[in-house]
Design an enzyme around this catalytic site. Structure first.
Site, PDB file in Angstrom:
ATOM      1  N   LYS A 261      34.402  54.077  49.275  1.00 18.41           N
ATOM      2  CA  LYS A 261      33.783  53.724  47.811  1.00 18.41           C
ATOM      3  C   LYS A 261      33.219  52.262  47.456  1.00 18.41           C
ATOM      4  O   LYS A 261      33.646  51.689  48.184  1.00 18.41           O
ATOM      5  CB  LYS A 261      34.756  54.132  47.005  1.00 18.41           C
TER       6      LYS A 261
ATOM      7  N   ASP B 221      27.329  57.633  41.996  1.00 20.12           N
ATOM      8  CA  ASP B 221      28.564  57.720  41.072  1.00 20.12           C
ATOM      9  C   ASP B 221      27.999  57.369  39.646  1.00 20.12           C
ATOM     10  O   ASP B 221      26.861  57.452  39.508  1.00 20.12           O
ATOM     11  CB  ASP B 221      29.681  57.054  41.722  1.00 20.12           C
TER      12      ASP B 221
HETATM   13  P1  NDP Z   1      26.928  59.591  35.149  1.00 16.31           P
HETATM   14  O1  NDP Z   1      26.655  58.116  35.185  1.00 16.31           O
HETATM   15  O2  NDP Z   1      25.851  60.560  35.543  1.00 16.31           O
HETATM   16  O3  NDP Z   1      27.657  60.166  34.018  1.00 16.31           O
HETATM   17  C1  NDP Z   1      28.941  59.470  33.515  1.00 16.31           C
HETATM   18  C2  NDP Z   1      28.820  60.254  31.723  1.00 16.31           C
HETATM   19  O4  NDP Z   1      30.299  59.533  31.524  1.00 16.31           O
HETATM   20  C3  NDP Z   1      28.112  59.558  30.872  1.00 16.31           C
HETATM   21  O5  NDP Z   1      27.965  60.605  29.873  1.00 16.31           O
HETATM   22  C4  NDP Z   1      29.063  58.390  30.534  1.00 16.31           C
HETATM   23  O6  NDP Z   1      28.537  58.122  28.891  1.00 16.31           O
HETATM   24  C5  NDP Z   1      30.366  58.770  30.570  1.00 16.31           C
HETATM   25  N1  NDP Z   1      31.139  57.729  30.629  1.00 16.31           N
HETATM   26  C6  NDP Z   1      31.225  56.747  31.707  1.00 16.31           C
HETATM   27  N2  NDP Z   1      32.136  55.886  31.383  1.00 16.31           N
HETATM   28  C7  NDP Z   1      32.702  56.209  30.227  1.00 16.31           C
HETATM   29  C8  NDP Z   1      33.739  55.671  29.779  1.00 16.31           C
HETATM   30  N3  NDP Z   1      34.627  54.527  29.900  1.00 16.31           N
HETATM   31  N4  NDP Z   1      34.206  56.426  28.463  1.00 16.31           N
HETATM   32  C9  NDP Z   1      33.767  57.409  28.024  1.00 16.31           C
HETATM   33  N5  NDP Z   1      32.708  57.925  28.579  1.00 16.31           N
HETATM   34  C10 NDP Z   1      32.104  57.478  30.000  1.00 16.31           C
HETATM   35  O7  NDP Z   1      28.127  59.868  36.283  1.00 16.31           O
HETATM   36  P2  NDP Z   1      28.586  61.065  36.975  1.00 16.31           P
HETATM   37  O8  NDP Z   1      28.192  62.375  36.132  1.00 16.31           O
HETATM   38  O9  NDP Z   1      28.097  61.157  38.347  1.00 16.31           O
HETATM   39  O10 NDP Z   1      30.025  60.808  37.267  1.00 16.31           O
HETATM   40  C11 NDP Z   1      31.109  61.275  36.304  1.00 16.31           C
HETATM   41  C12 NDP Z   1      32.576  61.397  36.907  1.00 16.31           C
HETATM   42  O11 NDP Z   1      32.222  62.176  37.812  1.00 16.31           O
HETATM   43  C13 NDP Z   1      33.081  59.897  37.485  1.00 16.31           C
HETATM   44  O12 NDP Z   1      34.287  59.810  37.445  1.00 16.31           O
HETATM   45  C14 NDP Z   1      32.681  60.139  39.057  1.00 16.31           C
HETATM   46  O13 NDP Z   1      33.437  59.224  39.836  1.00 16.31           O
HETATM   47  C15 NDP Z   1      32.836  61.709  39.157  1.00 16.31           C
HETATM   48  N6  NDP Z   1      32.414  62.028  40.451  1.00 16.31           N
HETATM   49  C16 NDP Z   1      30.612  62.027  40.579  1.00 16.31           C
HETATM   50  C17 NDP Z   1      30.210  62.637  41.387  1.00 16.31           C
HETATM   51  C18 NDP Z   1      28.713  62.873  41.832  1.00 16.31           C
HETATM   52  O14 NDP Z   1      28.178  63.524  42.581  1.00 16.31           O
HETATM   53  N7  NDP Z   1      28.043  62.308  40.817  1.00 16.31           N
HETATM   54  C19 NDP Z   1      31.100  63.395  42.556  1.00 16.31           C
HETATM   55  C20 NDP Z   1      32.628  63.491  42.363  1.00 16.31           C
HETATM   56  C21 NDP Z   1      32.951  62.874  41.230  1.00 16.31           C
HETATM   57  P3  NDP Z   1      27.536  56.698  28.835  1.00 16.31           P
HETATM   58  O15 NDP Z   1      26.162  57.050  28.996  1.00 16.31           O
HETATM   59  O16 NDP Z   1      27.793  56.639  27.242  1.00 16.31           O
HETATM   60  O17 NDP Z   1      28.330  55.763  29.604  1.00 16.31           O
END
Ligand code: NDP
Length: 446
Positions: free
Chosen positions: A127, A167
């Site tokens: 990672k 991510d």
């Molecule tokens: P994105 O950046 O596309 O979206 C993240 C989302 O989560 C946004 O809506 C963001 O809101 C919100 N968010 C982030 N940090 C916080 C926080 N501290 N508190 C509240 N809301 C928060 O990321 P992904 O959708 O790709 O990833 C989301 C999760 O899924 C992560 O844990 C990631 O590790 C996991 N994941 C992702 C994969 C992938 O293929 N993308 C694969 C496996 C797991 P805002 O815009 O306001 O920051």
């Protein structure tokens, strides 16, 4: 023996990794689950498998200087933790978020190792990321930052060594800039990153894969309770890549998603979230979720992301970030009749929340298993790159579904085999660990 074993491992992990609390949390969960495996397999203890598996093979920390649009030099800190290569090249995403530090990257890399093993594809765990905040930056600033980040990272990665992906904060735009810089520096066009654009080596379904895979996994959880998605009310946190495509698949299968969030707050639309509006706000305008109300004034917006778990639902899919759902929130979900929870994000539920779900009879799908669809499809992208060909959407989607089915079955069977019937947390940890441990045993002390 179990308590001594867990305490012994945790003592070393905690003393060696000072304040890395998320890493301690992730390791403890796995080590507690695998205690019965170590009891049954003394050869793993003799070979120091657990002591080795909790120590990253390599950790790289580097300076990332870049110039903002005002001509000011900015400096960020970049990370790549290459955790375990027993099964294949290191594989795992890059996270760009101000909260990123080495402890968070270590916890994610550790989890990734077992998740990747569960997919049955030949990928190890890693990672990376940076404490850079893409929010509010211009495209040019993001490009200059990505170029600087890759100017160091390129010497540590390679198609047979380490293959990063996206991510939080790293989507199609960032992958494009990172790939462009890698190509320029090495004069090679190879599958060095996954999540690439469809016209230059990307795979169909990769964008959708984590969200779709999550929903396929939950289909199996619901089936075990004699149910399906039809008529289920669903709450999903986040509104990024995972949340958007989980919403799309739930809707296709007949469920109704009634709430989504971002880090400012959450929206509730009891008629069902209109995904086109969300995609326009998040994917096109990079705006805030509360802008949803401009087009759908009958929906509600509530400040603060924590409150989303008070919205009554049948299924909850935490898909934003780590430790976003605590024991109190879990209690509220159970009291409101929620029957299934599956983790789209990595470690979104605190240990207290997981206990509340398991004790409350809620079907619980842990991240390593439930959100493995993204990395599994990344592995399919790597296969297509190696063959220099591309499969159709239907072909990749069929493989993704097959992988999620197989992960579910592995979790159920491993839990049964070690006396934790129905506990998918234990099942995922045991099944993933066994694959990694057996590969490490075969390769000697390295
Ligand atoms: P994105 O950046 O596309 O979206 C993240 C989302 O989560 C946004 O809506 C963001 O809101 C919100 N968010 C982030 N940090 C916080 C926080 N501290 N508190 C509240 N809301 C928060 O990321 P992904 O959708 O790709 O990833 C989301 C999760 O899924 C992560 O844990 C990631 O590790 C996991 N994941 C992702 C994969 C992938 O293929 N993308 C694969 C496996 C797991 P805002 O815009 O306001 O920051």
């Amino acid at each position: 023996m179990a308590d001594n074993f867990v305490d012994g491992i945790m003592e070393t992990v905690e003393s060696r990794n000072g304040g890395d609390v998320e890493f301690h949390q992730a390791v403890r969960e796995v080590v507690e689950s695998i205690a019965p495996v170590i009891e049954k397999h003394p050869e793993f203890a003799a070979a120091g498998i657990v002591e080795r598996v909790v120590e990253p093979e390599r950790q790289i920390i580097f300076r990332v200087p870049w110039m903002d649009d005002n001509g000011q030099v900015q400096v960020n800190r970049g990370f790549r933790v290459e955790f375990n290569s027993a099964i294949g090249p290191y594989k795992g995403g890059l996270r760009f978020h101000p909260s990123v530090n080495v402890g968070i990257i270590k916890f994610l890399g550790f989890e990734q190792t077992f998740k990747n093993a569960l997919t049955g594809t030949p990928i190890g765990g890693g990672k990376g990321g940076c404490d850079f905040n893409p929010k509010g930056k211009s495209d040019n600033e993001v490009m200059r930052f990505c170029q600087s980040f890759m100017s160091e990272l390129f010497r540590h990665i390679g198609p047979d060594t380490d293959v990063p992906a996206g991510d939080i904060g790293v989507g199609a735009r960032e992958i494009g800039y990172l790939f462009g810089q890698y190509k320029k520096l090495t004069n090679t066009f190879v599958g060095i990153l996954t999540g690439k654009g469809l016209g230059w080596g990307g795979s169909l379904v990769r964008t959708e894969a984590t969200g779709y895979g999550l929903v396929y996994f939950v289909s199996r959880m619901l089936e075990a309770r004699g149910k399906d998605w039809k008529g289920q009310k669903v709450v999903i946190s986040g509104s990024g890549n995972v949340a958007i495509y989980a919403t799309q698949k739930v809707q296709q299968l007949g469920g109704t998603v009634i709430a989504l969030s971002d880090s400012n707050g959450y929206i509730v639309d009891n008629d069902g979230i209109k995904l086109d509006t969300v995609r326009q706000i998040k994917e096109v305008r990079r705006g805030r979720i509360k802008e949803y109300l401009e087009e759908h004034p009958s929906a509600e917006f509530h400040e603060g992301w924590e409150g989303i778990w008070s919205v009554p639902c049948d299924v909850a899919l935490p898909s934003a970030t780590q430790n976003e759902l605590d024991g109190n929130a879990a209690g509220t979900l159970v009291a409101n009749g929620c029957i299934a929870v599956a983790e789209g994000a990595n470690m979104p539920s605190t240990p207290e929340a997981v206990k509340v779900f398991l004790d409350g009879g809620v079907s619980f799908g842990p991240a390593k298993a439930a959100n493995a669809g993204g990395v599994a499809t990344s592995a399919l992208e790597m296969s297509q790159n190696s063959m220099r060909m591309s499969w159709s959407f239907e072909e990749v989607d069929k493989r993704l579904k097959g992988i999620m089915d197989s992960i579910y079955t592995q979790c159920v069977e491993a839990a049964d085999a070690y006396g934790c019937n129905g506990n998918l947390v234990a099942g995922a940890n045991i099944a993933g660990f066994l694959k990694v441990a057996r590969a490490m045993m075969a390769q000697g002390v390295v």
